[in-house]
Design a protein around this motif. Structure first.
Motif, short mmCIF file in Angstrom:
data_model
loop_
_atom_site.label_atom_id
_atom_site.label_comp_id
_atom_site.label_asym_id
_atom_site.label_seq_id
_atom_site.Cartn_x
_atom_site.Cartn_y
_atom_site.Cartn_z
N THR A 60 0.93 -1.24 -0.20
CA THR A 60 0.10 0.04 -0.02
C THR A 60 0.92 1.16 0.21
O THR A 60 1.93 1.25 0.65
CB THR A 60 -0.93 0.04 1.36
OG1 THR A 60 -1.52 -1.11 1.06
CG2 THR A 60 -1.87 1.26 1.29
N HIS A 62 1.24 5.03 0.70
CA HIS A 62 0.72 6.10 1.94
C HIS A 62 0.99 7.57 1.58
O HIS A 62 1.83 8.04 1.16
CB HIS A 62 1.09 5.70 3.33
CG HIS A 62 0.76 4.27 3.96
ND1 HIS A 62 -0.46 4.26 4.79
CD2 HIS A 62 1.01 3.02 3.61
CE1 HIS A 62 -0.61 2.98 4.90
NE2 HIS A 62 0.48 2.35 4.29
N SER A 64 0.56 11.14 3.19
CA SER A 64 0.41 11.51 4.59
C SER A 64 0.68 13.15 4.75
O SER A 64 1.56 13.87 4.26
CB SER A 64 0.85 10.65 5.85
OG SER A 64 2.30 10.70 5.44
N ALA A 199 -3.26 4.67 0.35
CA ALA A 199 -4.22 4.94 1.62
C ALA A 199 -3.81 6.37 1.97
O ALA A 199 -2.68 7.12 2.00
CB ALA A 199 -3.62 4.19 2.84
N LYS A 202 -6.13 7.08 8.09
CA LYS A 202 -6.98 5.89 8.58
C LYS A 202 -8.65 5.99 8.56
O LYS A 202 -9.14 7.41 8.10
CB LYS A 202 -6.88 5.61 10.06
CG LYS A 202 -5.37 5.42 10.46
CD LYS A 202 -5.03 4.12 10.01
CE LYS A 202 -3.31 3.92 10.10
NZ LYS A 202 -2.74 2.81 9.64
N GLU A 216 -7.79 0.84 10.60
CA GLU A 216 -7.69 0.36 9.14
C GLU A 216 -7.26 1.45 8.34
O GLU A 216 -7.74 2.64 8.39
CB GLU A 216 -8.99 -0.08 8.93
CG GLU A 216 -9.13 -1.02 7.61
CD GLU A 216 -10.56 -1.19 7.35
OE1 GLU A 216 -10.92 -1.74 6.23
OE2 GLU A 216 -11.40 -1.44 8.41
N ASP A 217 -6.29 1.19 7.35
CA ASP A 217 -5.84 2.09 6.48
C ASP A 217 -7.34 2.74 5.60
O ASP A 217 -7.94 1.99 5.23
CB ASP A 217 -5.19 1.65 5.28
CG ASP A 217 -3.71 1.63 5.87
OD1 ASP A 217 -3.42 2.28 6.74
OD2 ASP A 217 -2.99 0.73 5.24
#
Ligand code: ADP
Length: 683
Positions: A60, A62, A64, A199, A202, A216-217
């Protein structure tokens, strides 16, 4: 630690990136996440070939947000220091300035041309770090830092996991990209169908009236969107569901076409025929274009034929050169092939529905019509395919192909010159009586009330052999299709026609931008006493003027109508008889005098025949002038008597108003007067 200069020949590329690419700042996220996807896919490929033997683990990607930073992290193949030098530091630039100048308004072009994908980070960041560790065994993690000048640093660092983190220190004037909602929206726009899970934070859930983060993502994408799947595995529901995800507000689509080609180019996608609500603006730019599941644009003009830009859906092709200008696109041979392919697929699909389920095709015709008409009008090769399944609708809501219709009408609607006359109405209600009259004569009447039908009529006249369209209200029914040479119309003498014309003309209500020519013709006792017609030619000129520039001459002209009185009708005959009784005593002396004036005039003119101007005695010239004046006075007197009478005759007004009413032209005060008069007449 190593220091160096990024290999560009332009003194400093970053200000250029910022300045020229200003409007498209947001695409940095697409570029960085796409790079992360590429790195992940490459690692998967290496693993599948046995060149990478480690654990793939969770792949996955990410995205952020920190206080001042945006980070994109992947677990892809990572980079070694040498690779950073090769792929990031050395941007090959040749003729950079020329190119930038040429494409300064086209961010995609610059980015694609130079492989500036990664560097687009500098559109929003004042400093960028790459923290990366290669998949290769024993690789040393490295950190590359650059603050937007051509200078960079590269140093060893600690990083436990394989893969790459790209950290952007967001510029002060780009703070909007630190907002969760903004990034969320951008991810949805560009990354929604990427093939690797992405992702962003969350997943949240409601707990005790509050939103709280779960463990959970929050994966924002669908990695196997419908178009990447096999059509044989999909059901109608899947297509409809996908459609409603793409266009939550839209009605269910009419049908769809799943595209899937590998040769001679790659193209997948799903095109939907939307249900268009009549008369609302047609929406172009509803098709989304992807390149290997990366969203590129929703402007597909130049890539698909113009008429198909009205469709909805997605196209995905790595073979469309997205990083070039639009004008270049149109001349690209791949793009041409793709466009031809799509046209063919769309017409094949329509053809097959038409063949296999004509009933369904007819039911959907009213919604489909706009696409097919537009296609036939703008694309010759589409017309050639569509002419076999495009439909004509008659006023009884029956559907015919072009060939079927020709067969239907050719016996009864061919004129004396062998031209097929297609009668049509464009408003079933307003033209009801004309339609009715034509039908009673055994003619068929088409309904051409679509948005593009004015143009379709002209197109069909060009395409179909010896065929002309005539609107039902463009003449009295007997003249719509002239089957034999007109016999002289004998039943009404000229003076009677003139009287009728004066009577009715004097009582026409004044209308803005409309002019009436009044005439009387024997139309048979069964036909209406008064009819309004509008010449096909003038009406079309005006219609064209409305849609075409440079024809405002016609557009500014008033509408010209004919008010045709039926001399055979007993009401019209009655008006004449009554007028004769009422006006004879006052008209006869005027008329007698007119005859005298006229015969004297004729005599004089006869004497002057063949003479030169100077040979005519002045006295005679003066007399002639006086006679002309007298004649005009008498004529005016006669008109006054007749219109004075007409104003008293309720039948005249009533007949005019009825004819106007039938054509939707009786409005306002005139309508009000009509109603009052009608009530009086009933009493
Ligand atoms: P392009 O992707 O068009 O080649 P970029 O400037 O985006 O151009 O990237 C240049 C190169 O840097 C890529 O070809 C790739 O080798 C490397 N690269 C960029 N991002 C990553 C990443 N997240 N992981 C591994 N390599 C990367």
């Amino acid at each position: 630690m190593q220091k160096g200069n990024i290999g560009v020949t332009t003194e400093n590329i970053f200000p250029v990136i910022k300045k020229f690419l200003y409007s498209d700042h947001e695409i940095f996220l697409r570029e960085l996440v796409s790079n992360a996807v590429d790195a992940t896919q490459k690692l998967k490929t290496l693993a599948s070939m046995g060149d990478f033997k480690g654990e793939l683990g969770n792949l996955t990607i990410h995205v952020s947000l920190g206080k001042d930073t945006i980070t994109v992290s992947d677990s892809g193949l990572g980079l070694t220091a040498e690779e950073i030098d090769k792929y990031i530091n050395q941007i090959a630039f040749s003729g950079a300035n020329d190119f930038l100048e040429k494409y300064k308004n086209d961010a995609n072009a610059i980015i694609g041309h130079f492989g500036l994908g990664f560097y687009s980070a500098f559109m929003v960041a004042k400093k960028v770090e790459i923290i990366t560790k290669s998949y290769q065994e024993g690789a040393q993690a490295v950190k590359w830092t650059c603050d937007g000048s051509p200078e960079f640093t590269i140093e060893e660092t600690d990083k436990a996991q394989r893969g790459t983190d790209i950290v952007l220190y967001v510029d002060d004037d780009c703070k909007e990209f630190l907002e969760e909602a903004r990034i969320s929206a951008l991810l949805k726009k560009y990354c929604r169908f990427l093939p690797v899970p992405v992702a962003f934070g969350k997943k949240k859930e409601w707990k005790d009236g509050k939103q709280v983060e779960t463990a959970e993502d929050n994966v924002i994408n669908d990695t196997t969107p419908l178009w990447t799947r096999k059509p044989s595995e999909l059901k109608d529901e899947d297509y409809k569901k996908f459609y409603s995800e793409l266009y939550p507000m839209a009605d269910e689509p009419l049908f769809w076409i799943h595209l899937n080609v590998d040769y001679p180019f790659h193209l997948t996608g799903i095109l939907y025929f939307p249900k268009v609500k009549s008369n609302i603006e047609l929406n172009k730019n509803k098709i989304q274009l992807y390149c290997n599941q990366v969203y590129v644009t929703d402007s597909v003009e130049g890539i698909v034929p113009d008429f198909l830009t009205l469709l909805h859906g997605v196209l995905d092709s790595p073979d469309i050169p997205l990083n070039v200008s639009r004008s270049y696109l149109q001349s690209d041979s791949n793009v041409k092939k793709i466009s031809t392919y799509i046209t063919k697929k769309v017409s094949d699909r329509l053809q097959s529905i038409f063949k296999n389920d004509r009933k369904q095709f007819e039911e959907k015709w009213n919604d489909l019509k706009i696409f097919i008409d537009y296609g036939m009008l703008t694309q010759e090769d589409f017309y050639e395919r569509a002419k076999d399944f495009a439909l004509l609708t008659d006023t009884d809501s029956k559907y015919y192909t072009f060939d079927e219709y020709k067969t239907l009408v050719k016996d009864n609607q061919t004129d004396k010159d062998g031209t097929l006359i297609y009668l049509y109405a464009n408003n079933k209600e307003e033209q009801y009586s004309y339609i009715d009259a034509a039908k009673n004569k055994g003619y068929n009447v088409l309904l051409m009330d679509g948005q593009l039908d004015i143009a379709v009529v002209s197109m069909l006249e060009q395409k179909l052999e010896k065929t002309r369209f005539t609107r039902v209200d463009s003449d009295v029914v007997d003249n719509l299709i002239v089957k034999e040479e007109l016999k002289g119309e004998e039943s009404l003498d000229a003076s009677h026609e003139e009287v009728l014309s004066i009577l009715f003309k004097s009582q026409m209500p004044h209308m803005e931008k409309a002019e009436f020519h009044v005439s009387a013709r024997p139309l048979g006792e069964g036909t209406a006493p008064v009819l309004i017609t509008q010449s096909e030619y003038m009406r079309r000129m005006k219609e064209m003027a409305n849609i075409q520039a440079g024809m405002s001459f016609y557009g500014d002209m008033p509408d010209m109508y004919s008010l045709v009185l039926n001399a055979d009708h007993k009401l019209i005959k009655g008006v004449l008889e009554d007028e004769d009784k009422a006006c004879a005593s006052s008209l006869t002396p005027v008329q007698t005098e007119m005859e005298q004036v006229d015969s004297r005039r004729k005599d004089l003119r006869k004497q002057h025949e063949g003479k030169k101007e100077e040979e005519i005695p002045t006295a005679e010239k003066d007399e002639l002038e006086a006679l002309d004046k007298k004649w005009n006075d008498l004529k005016q007197q006669r008109e006054n008597i007749l219109s004075g009478y007409a104003a008293q005759n309720k039948v005249v007004r009533q007949l005019i108003d009825l004819a106007l009413l039938q054509n939707g032209m009786l409005k306002g005060e005139a309508l009000n007067n009509f109603v009052k008069r009608s009530v009086e007449l009933i009493k």
